[in-house]
Motif scaffolding. Structure first.
Motif, PDB file in Angstrom:
ATOM      1  N   THR A 221       0.832  -1.196   0.000  1.00 53.34           N
ATOM      2  CA  THR A 221       0.000   0.000   0.000  1.00 53.34           C
ATOM      3  C   THR A 221       0.874   1.257   0.000  1.00 53.34           C
ATOM      4  O   THR A 221       0.673   2.167  -0.813  1.00 53.34           O
ATOM      5  N   PHE A 222       1.851   1.296   0.884  1.00 53.43           N
ATOM      6  CA  PHE A 222       2.755   2.452   0.915  1.00 53.43           C
ATOM      7  C   PHE A 222       3.354   2.707  -0.470  1.00 53.43           C
ATOM      8  O   PHE A 222       3.423   3.839  -0.935  1.00 53.43           O
ATOM      9  N   GLU A 223       3.797   1.633  -1.116  1.00 54.63           N
ATOM     10  CA  GLU A 223       4.484   1.804  -2.403  1.00 54.63           C
ATOM     11  C   GLU A 223       3.526   2.256  -3.498  1.00 54.63           C
ATOM     12  O   GLU A 223       3.909   3.005  -4.395  1.00 54.63           O
ATOM     13  N   LYS A 224       2.283   1.805  -3.413  1.00 55.78           N
ATOM     14  CA  LYS A 224       1.286   2.224  -4.401  1.00 55.78           C
ATOM     15  C   LYS A 224       1.052   3.725  -4.314  1.00 55.78           C
ATOM     16  O   LYS A 224       0.656   4.366  -5.281  1.00 55.78           O
TER      17      LYS A 224
ATOM     18  N   VAL B   6      -5.567   8.972   4.975  1.00 53.91           N
ATOM     19  CA  VAL B   6      -6.860   8.330   5.239  1.00 53.91           C
ATOM     20  C   VAL B   6      -7.062   7.168   4.267  1.00 53.91           C
ATOM     21  O   VAL B   6      -7.468   6.065   4.663  1.00 53.91           O
ATOM     22  N   GLN B   7      -6.737   7.398   3.005  1.00 53.68           N
ATOM     23  CA  GLN B   7      -6.910   6.359   1.995  1.00 53.68           C
ATOM     24  C   GLN B   7      -6.021   5.144   2.281  1.00 53.68           C
ATOM     25  O   GLN B   7      -6.439   4.001   2.123  1.00 53.68           O
ATOM     26  N   MET B   8      -4.771   5.401   2.665  1.00 51.63           N
ATOM     27  CA  MET B   8      -3.850   4.285   2.925  1.00 51.63           C
ATOM     28  C   MET B   8      -4.302   3.468   4.126  1.00 51.63           C
ATOM     29  O   MET B   8      -4.267   2.240   4.105  1.00 51.63           O
TER      30      MET B   8
ATOM     31  N   TYR C 210      -9.543  17.485 -11.105  1.00 53.24           N
ATOM     32  CA  TYR C 210      -9.864  16.593 -12.221  1.00 53.24           C
ATOM     33  C   TYR C 210      -9.047  15.302 -12.119  1.00 53.24           C
ATOM     34  O   TYR C 210      -9.513  14.216 -12.468  1.00 53.24           O
ATOM     35  N   SER C 211      -7.805  15.425 -11.633  1.00 50.87           N
ATOM     36  CA  SER C 211      -6.884  14.278 -11.614  1.00 50.87           C
ATOM     37  C   SER C 211      -7.201  13.260 -10.522  1.00 50.87           C
ATOM     38  O   SER C 211      -6.858  12.078 -10.661  1.00 50.87           O
ATOM     39  N   LEU C 212      -7.839  13.726  -9.453  1.00 49.20           N
ATOM     40  CA  LEU C 212      -7.992  12.852  -8.292  1.00 49.20           C
ATOM     41  C   LEU C 212      -8.710  11.525  -8.581  1.00 49.20           C
ATOM     42  O   LEU C 212      -8.225  10.457  -8.197  1.00 49.20           O
ATOM     43  N   PRO C 213      -9.866  11.563  -9.277  1.00 47.87           N
ATOM     44  CA  PRO C 213     -10.522  10.267  -9.550  1.00 47.87           C
ATOM     45  C   PRO C 213      -9.651   9.376 -10.440  1.00 47.87           C
ATOM     46  O   PRO C 213      -9.677   8.150 -10.303  1.00 47.87           O
ATOM     47  N   LEU C 214      -8.872   9.986 -11.329  1.00 44.43           N
ATOM     48  CA  LEU C 214      -8.003   9.193 -12.204  1.00 44.43           C
ATOM     49  C   LEU C 214      -6.866   8.563 -11.397  1.00 44.43           C
ATOM     50  O   LEU C 214      -6.473   7.423 -11.619  1.00 44.43           O
TER      51      LEU C 214
ATOM     52  N   ARG D 268      -4.472   3.645  -9.093  1.00 45.78           N
ATOM     53  CA  ARG D 268      -4.086   2.865  -7.913  1.00 45.78           C
ATOM     54  C   ARG D 268      -4.964   1.632  -7.748  1.00 45.78           C
ATOM     55  O   ARG D 268      -4.474   0.558  -7.390  1.00 45.78           O
ATOM     56  N   ASP D 269      -6.259   1.797  -8.018  1.00 46.55           N
ATOM     57  CA  ASP D 269      -7.154   0.636  -7.903  1.00 46.55           C
ATOM     58  C   ASP D 269      -6.726  -0.464  -8.874  1.00 46.55           C
ATOM     59  O   ASP D 269      -6.963  -1.641  -8.626  1.00 46.55           O
ATOM     60  N   ALA D 270      -6.112  -0.053  -9.980  1.00 46.43           N
ATOM     61  CA  ALA D 270      -5.622  -1.036 -10.948  1.00 46.43           C
ATOM     62  C   ALA D 270      -4.261  -1.605 -10.514  1.00 46.43           C
ATOM     63  O   ALA D 270      -3.638  -2.376 -11.240  1.00 46.43           O
ATOM     64  N   GLY D 271      -3.807  -1.190  -9.337  1.00 44.37           N
ATOM     65  CA  GLY D 271      -2.547  -1.739  -8.813  1.00 44.37           C
ATOM     66  C   GLY D 271      -1.313  -1.026  -9.337  1.00 44.37           C
ATOM     67  O   GLY D 271      -0.195  -1.515  -9.180  1.00 44.37           O
TER      68      GLY D 271
END
Lengths: 465, 465
Positions: A33-36, A164-166, B389-393, B398-401
Motif C-alpha cells: 500500500t505504501f508503495e502504491k 486516510v486512503q492508505m 480533475y486528476s484525483l478520480p483518475l 491505484r485501484d488497478a494496482g
C-alpha cells in the motif's frame, strides 16, 4: 562455556516460523500500500549517536533509551568524580551510542544529513524494530516494530487525504470491516481553548480530554479544574464532547463555535479541504458506514494525541468491538527537522502498530490460510532405494517452483507423517516399491486424508493449479 | 534540544530507497530459495542476555560484543571495588544484555529453549542484522545482515547436497555465471594430519594452510615449521596443495593417501555420498563448468574455515574474476547446542554475505532494472482545476494496482519533471485544460521522451501490459 539454562531478555520475543509468516503477511500488505502511494523504503541503523536521541522524547523518554556501553576500556576516559556524580552523569562518559527509540527522530536525522541529495517532497516508509526500556506488560514490549510513512517538504493537504486512503486500504486488505478513523486538527483544539476563554491552554485541555475514555466526563472535569481551567470554561467545553450528526454537521457546529478564532478557522479550512480531496478520490472511508451506522471516517474534537509534536491534522484508528487501543495514528508537524537545525520543513506522517494489528487479526481469525503454509509437499523416505528414486522427482517439483522436502532419513512412517503434520505441510508423497515400478505415486491430501495415484507430471500440474 | 550537525555511528549505514530496493531483491531471491527447500523463517531479539553470548566467540569475540547498559541507576548495584577492578569486571555489573553478534548462537539458544515444541529435523532460516565492535574498514561494518539457513536434528548428508543446490540456485537466480563452490571435510583434514605423521595437529595445519592465498606456499611452510610441524611432514603435505584432475580423480588420489586413517575414511565416505546425492538430483553445480574450464563444485583440500566449530563437510563460495572474499560458507557441526547443555544435536548450516553479494552485483551490473523502480506514474499538477480533475483518475490507477503519485502542489513543470527524474519514475501523465476537455491525456515515456495521447482506460491497459 556456560551451561546454564538460556533465556531471553524480559520484554523481548522470539518469533518462530508460524508467527513470522503471519507477521510478514501484515508487513506485506502495508508495504504494497505504501508503495502504491509513492512511498519508498528507508532503513536506518539500530544504533544512533546518543546525542542524536537525547532530549527528543522528554525526560521520561530519555530514561527509557537503551544505551550501548563504549567498547574497550571505557573507564579509561572517566575521572573518579564522574563516578561520584552518579549513573546519569556517568552514562554520558561511558556511552556514546544508543538503540533507536522510534523511527521519527532517525528519519529527521536522515533528512538533515542528506538534505542536498534528497528530492522534496520526500516520501519514505520505514519498517524496523525500536527499543524502549519500559516496564514490560501485556501487549507492551521492549523490542517492537514500528511501520511509519512520512512525507516531508510539502504543505499539501492531499497528503492528509492520502493517509486516510492508505489506512482504509491497509485495513480493508487485511479483511477488517468495522473500524473508525478519527481525525481532528490542532487548530480546532487551539480554537476551542480560545473560544472558551482559555487561549493558549490547549495543552492542558488536551492532556485532560485525552482521558475521556478512561476516566469519564466527571474525571476530566476534575482534572481540568486542577489544571487551572476555569469552571466557566469547563462548562463551555463539555457540550463539545457530544457533538453529534454527520461530519458535515459537526463542521458546521464548530464553524459557529470557533468561527472567530484564527486557529479554529485554520483547522476548519484544512479539514474541509481534506474532505474535498477525499470526495474527489471517491474515498470509501467517507462513504462507508460501520455496522453501528457511524461513518468510517469521523471528526472527533476530543482526539488529542501528543500535542507537543503535531501542528495540523491528527489521526487515530480504532478497531471496533475488540478490546484493543488504537492500531494506527499520526499527524502533521511543522518543524520536525528543526531539532537538528533545519527549520521550515513541514511534513505529515502516520504509523501502524503491527503487534496490535496481529492480535486483532488473531482474535477475529482473519489470517488467511495461505499465510500459514511453508513447504507444500513432503516426500516420505522408506529406504535407500526409495530415497535415490525420489531425488530426481524432488528436483523436478522444486524446478516447478513447488516447495518440497524429502524427509532426510528413513525414519518410521509415523514420525515422518507427524513431521508433515507439525509443519502444516498440506501434501505427502509416498513412494514405495510398487510406486517405483509403476511410476504412479501416492499423493495424500493431509487435510481430508484422500489419496490419489498419479504420475509426477500430473502431480505437478495439480499442485500448481 | 541539541542543534549540532547530526551523524551516525562509525561503521553503520543508512540505506536510502534505491539501496533498500536492491537489497530486498537479493533477500527475496535467498528467501524464495530457502523456502523452496523447506526452510522456514525465525526471528530472534536484537538483544540477548550477555551470559548467553559470552564465551561463545573466543576472547577476541567477547571484546567485540556490544554491551547494553542496564537501565535506571545502574551504579546502585555496584561496589567501589567493582570500579577499581576496571572496565572488564565492571561490565558484568552494569550490563546484563548485549547485541546479537551472529545468528548461530541465538539459533542454538532458541532450539534449546524450545526443544519440547520443535519438530526435528528443524529447518530454519534467519535474515537479520548483527553487530560487532570491529574496527570499521572498507567492506567491514559494525552493523551488517547475516542470512543463515541451518537444519538440526539429522545426520543425513542429503542436507549437505541440498546446501550445494541452494547456493547454486541463489547465485544462478542472481545471474552470476562464474563462481566456485569449494567443498572439503573435517575428516579429510584430520586424515591428512595423520597421514603426514602429525595426528591431531590439524588445527595448526589448517590455520597455516588457510593463508595459502595470501602468503603463498613459502609463507605457509614457514608458519607450519614455526608451529612445530616437522619438516618431513611439511614435505609430505605440500604436494596436496596442487592435487589436480576431476573431483573424482582427486577423491581417488586422497583414497590412496588417507586410505588408512579413520578420519580420512570418514571424510571420503561422506563426500562420496554427497556426490551421489548431487548426481541423482541432476545438480548443475556438478555438471556446469566455469569459463575457466573448472567445475563449479570443487573439492579443495586446502579449504579450512573455522575448525573449532565444524566437524564434517565445510563449504565456501567465491565469485571468480572479482576482487572479493567468499560470499557464502558453512559446514556441519555436531554439538552446537552443547554450549547450552543439550548435547547430541547434529546440524549443518551455511550463510550468505549480503553486503558482498551486493557489491559483486553492482560491479557486474547485474541488478535488474525492475529492482530499481518504485512509483510508475507521476501525474503533473498544473492548477487547482487540474488537481481536482486528476484525483478520480489517480484513484483509478491505484485501484488497478499501478503505483501512482499526483505531485502535491502546482509547482513549476520543470520541478515536477525533475522529481520524476530523481525518483526514476518511468511515466509522467500531463493533464492540462485541453486534456480535460477531450479526456485524452498526455502520457510521456521518460526513457525515450515519446508522448502519447490516450484515454485513461487505454493508459491503464498499456501500463499493466
Amino acid at each position: 562455556m556456560s551451561k546454564e539454562k538460556p533465556s531471553i531478555p524480559k520484554g523481548t520475543r522470539d518469533f518462530g516460523p508460524a508467527i513470522v509468516v503471519k507477521r510478514n503477511y501484515i508487513f506485506g500488505v502495508i508495504k504494497r500500500t505504501f508503495e502504491k502511494y509513492g512511498y519508498l523504503p528507508l532503513e536506518t541503523p539500530a544504533m544512533e549517536q546518543l546525542s542524536v536521541l537525547t532530549g527528543k522524547y522528554g525526560d521520561e523518554g530519555d530514561q527509557l533509551i537503551f544505551k550501548v556501553l563504549n567498547s574497550g576500556d571505557f573507564l579509561s576516559k572517566t575521572k573518579p568524580e564522574d563516578i561520584e556524580e552518579g549513573s546519569k552523569h556517568l552514562t554520558r562518559k561511558i556511552s556514546e551510542k544508543a538503540l533507536r527509540y522510534d523511527l521519527t527522530v532517525p528519519f529527521a536525522r536522515f533528512v538533515v544529513m542528506n538534505r542536498n541529495e534528497i528530492t522534496f517532497p520526500f516520501k519514505r516508509y520505514q519498517i524496523q524494530p525500536v527499543w524502549r526500556a519500559d516496564r514490560p506488560q501485556k501487549g507492551r514490549y521492549r523490542e517492537f516494530y514500528q511501520c511509519d510513512a512520512d512525507v516531508v517538504g510539502t504543505n499539501s493537504l492531499l497528503c492528509e487525504a492520502e493517509i486516510v486512503q492508505m489506512i482504509d486500504e491497509v485495513l480493508t486488505s487485511l479483511e477488517l470491516k468495522d473500524f473508525t478513523i478519527k481525525i481532528n486538527h490542532r487548530g480546532i483544539l487551539a480554537g476551542i481553548a480560545e473560544a472558551i476563554g482559555e487561549k493558549g491552554r490547549e495543552g492542558d485541555i488536551c492532556v485532560a480530554i485525552d482521558k475521556l475514555d478512561k476516566i469519564g466526563q466527571e474525571g476530566v472535569r476534575k482534572e481540568l479544574l486542577e489544571r487551572g481551567i476555569s469552571e466557566q470554561a469547563v462548562n463551555k467545553l463539555e457540550p463539545l464532547y457530544s457533538l453529534s450528526g454527520s461530519n458535515e454537521e459537526i463542521l458546521d457546529q464548530l464553524q459557529s463555535i470557533l468561527g472567530d478564532t484564527e486557529e479554529g478557522q485554520r483547522g476548519l479550512k484544512d479539514l474541509r479541504e481534506v474532505w474535498q480531496y477525499l470526495e474527489q478520490l471517491g474515498s470509501y472511508a467517507l462513504s462507508t458506514q460501520n455496522p453501528s451506522g457511524q461513518p468510517r471516517l469521523m471528526l472527533d474534537v476530543t482526539l488529542a494525541r501528543g500535542l507537543s509534536y503535531y501542528t495540523g491534522c491528527i489521526f487515530e484508528v480504532k478497531v471496533n468491538n475488540v478490546s484493543m487501543g488504537s492500531i494506527s495514528g499520526g499527524g502533521r508537524y511543522d518543524n520536525l527537522t528543526g531539532m537538528f537545525g533545519m527549520p521550515g520543513v513541514s511534513g505529515v506522517g502516520f504509523s501502524f502498530g503491527v503487534d496490535r494489528i496481529y492480535d486483532v487479526l488473531e482474535e477475529l481469525e482473519l489470517f488467511p490460510t495461505s499465510s500459514q503454509v511453508g513447504t507444500k509437499v513432503l516426500m516420505v523416505q522408506f529406504d535407500k532405494e526409495s530415497e535415490l528414486y525420489s531425488l530426481p522427482l524432488l528436483q523436478k517439483l522444486r524446478d516447478a517452483g513447488i516447495a518440497t522436502e524429502l524427509y532426510p532419513e528413513a525414519a518410521k512412517l509415523k514420525k515422518q507423517m507427524s513431521y508433515a503434520d507439525q509443519k502444516n505441510i498440506p501434501f505427502v508423497l509416498l513412494i514405495g516399491s510398487e510406486e517405483m515400478k509403476s511410476g504412479k505415486l501416492k499423493l495424500r491430501d493431509m487435510q481430508n486424508g484422500e489419496q490419489d495415484e498419479l504420475y509426477i507430471d500430473d502431480i505437478i500440474a495439480q499442485l500448481k493449479a
